[in-house]
Motif scaffolding. Structure first.
Motif, PDB file in Angstrom:
ATOM      1  N   SER A  48      14.552  37.246 -67.280  1.00  0.00           N
ATOM      2  CA  SER A  48      14.071  38.287 -68.194  1.00  0.00           C
ATOM      3  C   SER A  48      12.591  38.513 -67.940  1.00  0.00           C
ATOM      4  O   SER A  48      11.896  37.640 -67.406  1.00  0.00           O
ATOM      5  N   GLU A  49      12.111  39.685 -68.308  1.00  0.00           N
ATOM      6  CA  GLU A  49      10.702  40.021 -68.147  1.00  0.00           C
ATOM      7  C   GLU A  49      10.122  40.459 -69.488  1.00  0.00           C
ATOM      8  O   GLU A  49      10.816  41.099 -70.283  1.00  0.00           O
ATOM      9  N   VAL A  50       8.878  40.100 -69.737  1.00  0.00           N
ATOM     10  CA  VAL A  50       8.216  40.512 -70.975  1.00  0.00           C
ATOM     11  C   VAL A  50       6.714  40.621 -70.712  1.00  0.00           C
ATOM     12  O   VAL A  50       6.161  39.898 -69.874  1.00  0.00           O
ATOM     13  N   THR A  51       6.080  41.559 -71.394  1.00  0.00           N
ATOM     14  CA  THR A  51       4.629  41.706 -71.314  1.00  0.00           C
ATOM     15  C   THR A  51       4.036  41.365 -72.678  1.00  0.00           C
ATOM     16  O   THR A  51       4.363  41.999 -73.677  1.00  0.00           O
ATOM     17  N   LEU A  52       3.191  40.350 -72.706  1.00  0.00           N
ATOM     18  CA  LEU A  52       2.599  39.855 -73.946  1.00  0.00           C
ATOM     19  C   LEU A  52       1.175  40.357 -74.114  1.00  0.00           C
ATOM     20  O   LEU A  52       0.433  40.486 -73.132  1.00  0.00           O
ATOM     21  N   LYS A  53       0.798  40.641 -75.349  1.00  0.00           N
ATOM     22  CA  LYS A  53      -0.559  41.076 -75.668  1.00  0.00           C
ATOM     23  C   LYS A  53      -1.348  39.867 -76.168  1.00  0.00           C
ATOM     24  O   LYS A  53      -0.921  39.179 -77.100  1.00  0.00           O
ATOM     25  N   ILE A  54      -2.506  39.623 -75.540  1.00  0.00           N
ATOM     26  CA  ILE A  54      -3.320  38.449 -75.866  1.00  0.00           C
ATOM     27  C   ILE A  54      -4.723  38.895 -76.247  1.00  0.00           C
ATOM     28  O   ILE A  54      -5.309  39.775 -75.614  1.00  0.00           O
ATOM     29  N   GLY A  55      -5.274  38.295 -77.276  1.00  0.00           N
ATOM     30  CA  GLY A  55      -6.646  38.594 -77.695  1.00  0.00           C
ATOM     31  C   GLY A  55      -7.544  37.395 -77.492  1.00  0.00           C
ATOM     32  O   GLY A  55      -7.104  36.249 -77.527  1.00  0.00           O
ATOM     33  N   GLY A  56      -8.832  37.662 -77.256  1.00  0.00           N
ATOM     34  CA  GLY A  56      -9.808  36.576 -77.146  1.00  0.00           C
ATOM     35  C   GLY A  56     -10.187  36.187 -75.742  1.00  0.00           C
ATOM     36  O   GLY A  56     -11.038  35.308 -75.546  1.00  0.00           O
ATOM     37  N   MET A  57      -9.592  36.814 -74.721  1.00  0.00           N
ATOM     38  CA  MET A  57      -9.975  36.496 -73.336  1.00  0.00           C
ATOM     39  C   MET A  57     -11.292  37.186 -72.986  1.00  0.00           C
ATOM     40  O   MET A  57     -11.511  38.326 -73.389  1.00  0.00           O
ATOM     41  N   HIS A  58     -12.140  36.505 -72.230  1.00  0.00           N
ATOM     42  CA  HIS A  58     -13.414  37.114 -71.856  1.00  0.00           C
ATOM     43  C   HIS A  58     -13.883  36.763 -70.453  1.00  0.00           C
ATOM     44  O   HIS A  58     -14.959  37.208 -70.031  1.00  0.00           O
ATOM     45  N   CYS A  59     -13.112  35.952 -69.717  1.00  0.00           N
ATOM     46  CA  CYS A  59     -13.543  35.604 -68.363  1.00  0.00           C
ATOM     47  C   CYS A  59     -12.346  35.173 -67.529  1.00  0.00           C
ATOM     48  O   CYS A  59     -11.229  35.017 -68.039  1.00  0.00           O
ATOM     49  N   ALA A  60     -12.597  34.930 -66.231  1.00  0.00           N
ATOM     50  CA  ALA A  60     -11.528  34.532 -65.317  1.00  0.00           C
ATOM     51  C   ALA A  60     -10.961  33.165 -65.674  1.00  0.00           C
ATOM     52  O   ALA A  60      -9.775  32.892 -65.439  1.00  0.00           O
ATOM     53  N   ASN A  61     -11.794  32.279 -66.250  1.00  0.00           N
ATOM     54  CA  ASN A  61     -11.299  30.966 -66.656  1.00  0.00           C
ATOM     55  C   ASN A  61     -10.249  31.074 -67.756  1.00  0.00           C
ATOM     56  O   ASN A  61      -9.293  30.303 -67.789  1.00  0.00           O
ATOM     57  N   CYS A  62     -10.447  32.032 -68.665  1.00  0.00           N
ATOM     58  CA  CYS A  62      -9.451  32.259 -69.718  1.00  0.00           C
ATOM     59  C   CYS A  62      -8.109  32.641 -69.089  1.00  0.00           C
ATOM     60  O   CYS A  62      -7.056  32.155 -69.501  1.00  0.00           O
ATOM     61  N   VAL A  63      -8.158  33.510 -68.085  1.00  0.00           N
ATOM     62  CA  VAL A  63      -6.949  33.950 -67.387  1.00  0.00           C
ATOM     63  C   VAL A  63      -6.240  32.764 -66.742  1.00  0.00           C
ATOM     64  O   VAL A  63      -5.027  32.580 -66.885  1.00  0.00           O
ATOM     65  N   LEU A  64      -7.009  31.934 -66.041  1.00  0.00           N
ATOM     66  CA  LEU A  64      -6.423  30.783 -65.343  1.00  0.00           C
ATOM     67  C   LEU A  64      -5.822  29.785 -66.322  1.00  0.00           C
ATOM     68  O   LEU A  64      -4.755  29.220 -66.067  1.00  0.00           O
ATOM     69  N   ASN A  65      -6.491  29.555 -67.451  1.00  0.00           N
ATOM     70  CA  ASN A  65      -5.985  28.601 -68.440  1.00  0.00           C
ATOM     71  C   ASN A  65      -4.667  29.071 -69.048  1.00  0.00           C
ATOM     72  O   ASN A  65      -3.741  28.280 -69.246  1.00  0.00           O
ATOM     73  N   ILE A  66      -4.572  30.383 -69.342  1.00  0.00           N
ATOM     74  CA  ILE A  66      -3.339  30.925 -69.912  1.00  0.00           C
ATOM     75  C   ILE A  66      -2.208  30.875 -68.887  1.00  0.00           C
ATOM     76  O   ILE A  66      -1.076  30.491 -69.201  1.00  0.00           O
ATOM     77  N   GLU A  67      -2.497  31.259 -67.653  1.00  0.00           N
ATOM     78  CA  GLU A  67      -1.476  31.221 -66.609  1.00  0.00           C
ATOM     79  C   GLU A  67      -0.974  29.795 -66.389  1.00  0.00           C
ATOM     80  O   GLU A  67       0.235  29.560 -66.232  1.00  0.00           O
ATOM     81  N   LYS A  68      -1.901  28.838 -66.400  1.00  0.00           N
ATOM     82  CA  LYS A  68      -1.521  27.433 -66.206  1.00  0.00           C
ATOM     83  C   LYS A  68      -0.627  26.949 -67.340  1.00  0.00           C
ATOM     84  O   LYS A  68       0.392  26.290 -67.111  1.00  0.00           O
ATOM     85  N   ALA A  69      -0.992  27.278 -68.586  1.00  0.00           N
ATOM     86  CA  ALA A  69      -0.223  26.833 -69.753  1.00  0.00           C
ATOM     87  C   ALA A  69       1.184  27.437 -69.753  1.00  0.00           C
ATOM     88  O   ALA A  69       2.172  26.739 -70.026  1.00  0.00           O
ATOM     89  N   LEU A  70       1.294  28.735 -69.455  1.00  0.00           N
ATOM     90  CA  LEU A  70       2.600  29.393 -69.450  1.00  0.00           C
ATOM     91  C   LEU A  70       3.470  28.908 -68.290  1.00  0.00           C
ATOM     92  O   LEU A  70       4.686  28.749 -68.438  1.00  0.00           O
ATOM     93  N   ASN A  71       2.853  28.682 -67.137  1.00  0.00           N
ATOM     94  CA  ASN A  71       3.613  28.181 -65.985  1.00  0.00           C
ATOM     95  C   ASN A  71       4.161  26.785 -66.209  1.00  0.00           C
ATOM     96  O   ASN A  71       5.142  26.379 -65.572  1.00  0.00           O
ATOM     97  N   ASN A  72       3.538  26.029 -67.112  1.00  0.00           N
ATOM     98  CA  ASN A  72       3.998  24.670 -67.409  1.00  0.00           C
ATOM     99  C   ASN A  72       5.217  24.647 -68.328  1.00  0.00           C
ATOM    100  O   ASN A  72       5.822  23.596 -68.520  1.00  0.00           O
ATOM    101  N   LEU A  73       5.572  25.799 -68.908  1.00  0.00           N
ATOM    102  CA  LEU A  73       6.749  25.869 -69.779  1.00  0.00           C
ATOM    103  C   LEU A  73       8.022  25.911 -68.943  1.00  0.00           C
ATOM    104  O   LEU A  73       8.100  26.624 -67.935  1.00  0.00           O
TER     105      LEU A  73
END
Length: 436
Positions: free
Chosen positions: A73-98
């Protein structure tokens, strides 16, 4: 020690016989620590596995090696509070660990996360919880949100940052002014300059630096030594050393950096303010494309079935008539205003001069020049006559057209262009992927 086994149920695509099911079952059972039973009737594989020996991705890979694929399945999630590339990497890492998440792509400019996942293993709520645990705001699924939500969130965020910047620079200016004031004046009123500086700075400092410090401690809690941690350390060191110097604890009164602490936080907030405005500009192209889509359409239904007593039944009956009987250009029609979402394939639609084409269609009757610059880039309108194709979002110029819908919703050319632009913004070049 007892081994705790996990059970999962995977939906498999491509199976059509008992032999296919046997191939899938054999391929999974070859994995050390995995045992599968495949049901050809439901196209599902029930797998029991040891998470210490094998991962879900290994099971997916074994199914692909057998020549089949796991339905995702595919889904696009809306996220608030990101402000830099590190935020992107942290979210991608956390979701990939699921478990069950096979692909994640986070777009900083649009603040969206595109996720490919197995809904039997992980839910959107699980993803939302993982995002919130990182200290970000999970706003929901993009397609289900209010279209004006982006504007509201942006205005609120910009206003908040602007207020913090103003407060920060005003009070840091006041504190800097105190540095040039003769100390004798403070002795006359019975208060030291350092204590007065603390009283003036403490509330503005907390107000301006709170988002930065909160982000820093969230990163530390998740063992991520990112830029927020560095900013937090710099701000707190300046303020705490000033506080200690004020009361002669370890340090003396020469360590006065209250204005520095507030100014540091203010400049960081100014940077995030400018960054938010820049992100807004990068996502404007998608908003302009979405704005090309009309909101409503004029549906034509045969007059012979019109009934004022039951408008909904009338619409459905006439649609059935349009599908089952060949329409004639000389037929009498009744006009109905409907939403774009309510258009069905083969619906007969009326497009007046100046209207936007509501769906990818073929001209049923009439002729007119249509501006297709948004699709082809050609500035000269093209004449459309009976039997020719017209595309959603293009503008009818001077004649009345009756068109028959051929592609609707996500299948239209305009929707596909929007989808490609969004994916292009969220995709990363190989050099960026490898830099992780």
């Amino acid at each position: 020690m007892k081994i705790l086994l996990k059970k999962i149920e995977l939906s498999i695509e491509g199976m059509h016989c008992a032999s296919c099911a046997l191939n899938v079952e054999t391929s999974i059972n070859k994995l050390d620590g995995a045992k599968a039973e495949v049901d050809i009737n439901t196209n599902k594989a029930r797998v029991e596995y040891d998470p210490n020996s094998v991962e879900v991705s290994d099971i997916d890979r074994s199914i692909e090696d057998a020549g089949f694929s796991v339905r995702k399945s595919e889904v696009t999630l809306k996220i608030g509070g990101m402000h830099c590339a590190n935020c992107v990497l942290n979210i991608e890492k956390a979701l990939n660990n699921l478990d069950g998440v096979s692909k994640v792509s986070v777009n900083l400019s649009s603040e969206n996360a595109f996720v490919v996942y197995d809904k039997n293993l992980v839910s959107v709520d699980d993803m939302g919880k993982s995002i919130k645990d990182l200290g970000f705001d999970f706003l929901g699924i993009t397609d289900q949100l209010d279209p004006d939500m982006d504007d509201k969130l942006y205005e609120k965020d910009i206003k908040d940052k602007k207020n913090r910047i103003i407060v920060g620079f005003v009070f840091s200016g006041i504190l800097m002014g105190l540095m040039f004031t003769p100390h004798m004046l403070f002795e006359d009123i019975g208060i030291s300059m350092s204590v007065l500086s603390l009283i003036i700075s403490i509330i503005p400092f907390v107000y301006v630096s709170y988002p930065i410090i909160k982000a820093g401690f969230n990163s530390l809690a998740h063992k991520n030594l990112d830029m927020d941690v560095m900013y937090t350390m710099g701000i707190l060191v300046a303020f705490i050393s000033s506080f200690l110097g004020t009361f002669n604890i370890v340090l003396d009164s020469s360590f006065m950096f209250y204005e520095t602490a507030i100014m540091l936080a203010s400049f960081l907030m100014l940077g995030r303010f400018l960054e938010a405005r820049a992100k807004r500009k990068t996502s404007s192209s998608i908003k302009e494309l979405i704005g090309l889509q009309p909101k409503t359409a004029t549906l034509l239904v045969k007059d012979e079935k019109a009934s004022k007593s039951n408008e909904n039944r009338e619409l459905n009956e006439n649609r059935e008539l349009s599908e089952n009987r060949e329409l004639n250009e000389n037929d009498e029609f009744i006009e109905k205003q409907i939403l774009i979402e309510d258009i069905s394939i083969d619906d007969l639609l009326l497009v007046r001069p100046g209207d936007k084409i509501p769906a990818d269609s073929v001209v049923f009757s009439g002729n007119s020049y249509v501006d297709e610059a948004m699709i082809t880039g050609e500035p000269i309108p093209k004449l459309k006559t009976k039997g020719e194709d017209v595309f959603a979002g293009t503008i009818n110029q001077d004649g009345v057209l009756r068109i028959k819908a051929r592609k609707i919703g996500k299948e239209t050319i305009l929707s596909q262009i929007i989808d490609l632009v969004e994916k292009a913004q969220s995709s990363k070049p190989p050099v960026q992927k490898n830099s992780r």
